[in-house]
Design an enzyme around this catalytic site. Structure first.
Site, PDB file in Angstrom:
ATOM      1  N   VAL C  77     -68.388 108.028  -2.004  1.00 14.40           N
ATOM      2  CA  VAL C  77     -69.539 108.623  -1.332  1.00 14.40           C
ATOM      3  C   VAL C  77     -69.701 110.038  -1.889  1.00 14.40           C
ATOM      4  CG1 VAL C  77     -70.313 109.515   0.894  1.00 14.40           C
ATOM      5  CG2 VAL C  77     -69.214 107.268   0.767  1.00 14.40           C
ATOM      6  N   CYS C  78     -70.890 110.372  -2.357  1.00 16.51           N
ATOM      7  CA  CYS C  78     -71.110 111.711  -2.946  1.00 16.51           C
ATOM      8  C   CYS C  78     -70.962 112.806  -1.887  1.00 16.51           C
ATOM      9  CB  CYS C  78     -72.498 111.798  -3.556  1.00 16.51           C
ATOM     10  SG  CYS C  78     -72.967 113.479  -3.989  1.00 16.51           S
ATOM     11  N   VAL C  79     -70.160 113.807  -2.174  1.00 13.78           N
ATOM     12  CA  VAL C  79     -69.873 114.843  -1.180  1.00 13.78           C
ATOM     13  C   VAL C  79     -71.104 115.678  -0.822  1.00 13.78           C
ATOM     14  CG1 VAL C  79     -69.022 116.487  -2.940  1.00 13.78           C
ATOM     15  CG2 VAL C  79     -68.347 116.758  -0.551  1.00 13.78           C
TER      16      VAL C  79
END
Lengths: 101, 136, 130, 130, 136, 101
Positions: C77-79
């Protein structure tokens, strides 16, 4: 290189299909899935765009036409039905995948 | 980070602000610039609106991210292809776009244009020549 | 063949996550390797353990989690996207002083470099979005 | 005049929540009454307290919360939509056996009847979406 | 719940499944039926695809919500306007749609059609006559 | 009854503007905002659609054209610029609001 272009939006709602058709080259393939399958229906303004695309092979995702109540008999001639495994094959057999999201 | 050098094309087809795709796509380009790949950006359809000059969000409450495009040259991202037909359909010409440049190390840091206006058929060939096309 | 998947939309609102799941599952069953599944934009919403979909419908988050367990999938999941939309793990909760986490354990939060690396290392990147 | 607002998209991905906020604020400043703000579809994502947007950008969730405090706004998150997307308050956590909540206190979770009631009671319903 | 009787129109312009709007809109209609308002639904643009017959999601993994439209009659929701031009542009006719009916209490529970195909200009007039239009 | 129609999508990307124009009646108003403001640019295929709409008043949201770098001079003649307070006035002055999302 040969490309697989994917279109998942209705051609009646968004410009993704038209834009894809403007950029697809001879020898490439187009997969219509999700609401993109509506571009595969015979007897609409899309039929001519499909049939006039020189050297372009068209595919449509079977589960997505079935979900939407589109009978195979209503598809524009020459469009081939694939399942998800067939989608995977198309993605691996072409050199890359271009998504017209 | 990798031995392979690939040709990456970022395909920008969305207008700015109405959705976040253009901005978050730009964040990928900036991060990706740290990797040794051959990078170019294509502005097609409403994507051409992303680099229109004079954007001012002071009355909108959201951040104006358009100045970031001007920084791309410093990250060695200097191949920006803009589709001619997309501009014309939207009543735009290159004069309506930001003047984006980069400095060529090999030519004594001469300033050069990053934007190249190409026809739809040229852009199709450019796309076909890529290893990876990112869509957002 | 080695593939990576990018998903730009959250669960239920768009079919993107469904299509990506069916594609990923089919690819794994055909013996392909999935290098990484990267969740970007609203796609980060696929990584919350707090959903409770109707009983007679598919559970999109659990389905991804089960597939990850079965095939040891790397689901990232992209931060930056997660921070904008409120997807939080222990580390993020501590850093940003949040009093709760909501990440589903089979997902991990990491940077955009993971997407670039996936594109570099994989033979195909397949994008699912709106 | 009595108005209600419906918001169909989450924060950041679409401008819908921004536009709705600016409209609601302008209406309140003109002396209109906002009967209710109803968050539906991905719009429920506006009601999480777990977002941490970049420092130099607006904080969409806090901005709604502040407006609600100032004007005693009734901000309702649709329960069915929230369950699909993982927006949870104490009651929902208990009912659905979730180990965390993520709702921002100024929002409340309730049923779709609240949207219908808003449409009945208000002189205008203004919808913001994708 | 309220003394006012308002005319509510649900404007359906999206295809099913690609996005959830059609389905969650239907959930509003069902809940709204418990309120004493005058309700009608309009199917315009890709919204006409929502009520195409023969929908089968068995290979898709998601729920087929189309049978719910057939239940609308039982909730006294029986004014379904379908735009003729939208059908035609999509290669559809009324025969491609589900046969949706209701039973008229005032005429000894006679079964009547819920769907009425109307022209774009008729639909514009119908919209103008409403108190509230819901868009999803 | 007079209606305020709102369009927030680009007419080059989605069919919302076209669909709105197909349903707007004489005496009503159209507000273009968010990406819908691109329908207000002079010299495109949209200009004719705006100028030929009989008895329909067009508005565009100022903050949204400014954000997108569209100068007021580029707007199709007759389109009036409003701010958010003006948007509120339009919503209250018309009998209802129809959103072409």
């Amino acid at each position: 290189m040969s490309e697989l272009h994917t279109v998942n939006k209705s051609p009646f709602e968004k410009n993704s299909f038209d834009s894809c058709m403007g950029h697809v080259l001879d020898g490439s393939a187009v997969l219509l899935y999700e609401d993109g399958v509506y571009a595969a229906i015979k007897g609409t303004a899309m039929e001519g765009k499909v049939t006039s695309a020189q050297g372009v092979k068209f595919y449509v995702l079977g589960p997505d036409i079935k979900a939407r109540g589109i009978d195979a008999a209503r598809l524009t001639d020459g469009i081939e039905i694939v399942d998800y495994a067939g989608f995977v094959d198309l993605a691996t057999e072409h050199d890359k995948v271009v998504a017209w999201v | 980070m990798s031995e392979q050098i690939k040709k990456f094309l970022y395909l920008n087809r969305r207008a700015p602000y109405g959705t976040i795709y253009a901005w978050e796509s730009l964040e990928v380009v900036l991060i990706g610039a740290a990797f040794d790949q051959k990078v170019s950006l294509a502005f097609v359809d409403d994507g051409v609106f992303e680099i229109v000059k004079g954007q001012d969000t002071s009355e909108s409450g959201f951040k104006n991210f358009s100045p970031t495009y001007a920084a791309l040259g410093d990250y060695d991202v200097n191949q920006l292809f803009v589709e001619k037909e997309s501009l014309e359909e939207r009543g735009l010409s290159i004069d309506d776009l930001m003047h984006l440049t980069w400095e060529d190390e090999d030519e004594d840091w001469a300033e050069k244009d990053s934007i190249r206006v190409v026809s739809r058929s040229e852009l199709s060939e450019i796309m076909a020549d890529q290893d990876v096309v990112f869509s957002f | 063949m080695k593939l990576s998947i990018q998903i730009n939309e959250g669960p239920y609102q768009h079919q993107a996550s469904d299509s990506a799941y069916m594609f990923t599952k089919a690819a794994l069953e055909k013996g392909h390797e999935i290098f990484r599944v990267f969740f970007y934009h609203d796609g980060v919403g696929n990584g919350t353990r707090l959903t409770t979909p109707p009983q007679d419908d598919r559970n999109i988050v659990n389905r991804w989690a089960d597939l990850a367990d079965e095939y040891k999938l790397d689901m990232v999941v992209c931060v930056a996207a997660a921070q904008r939309r409120g997807i939080v793990d222990e580390g993020e909760a501590e850093r940003n002083k949040k009093d709760a986490t909501n990440i589903q354990p089979q997902f991990r939060i990491s940077g955009l470099g993971q997407l670039i690396e996936a594109a570099v290392q994989s033979e195909r990147l397949v994008v699912f979005g709106d």
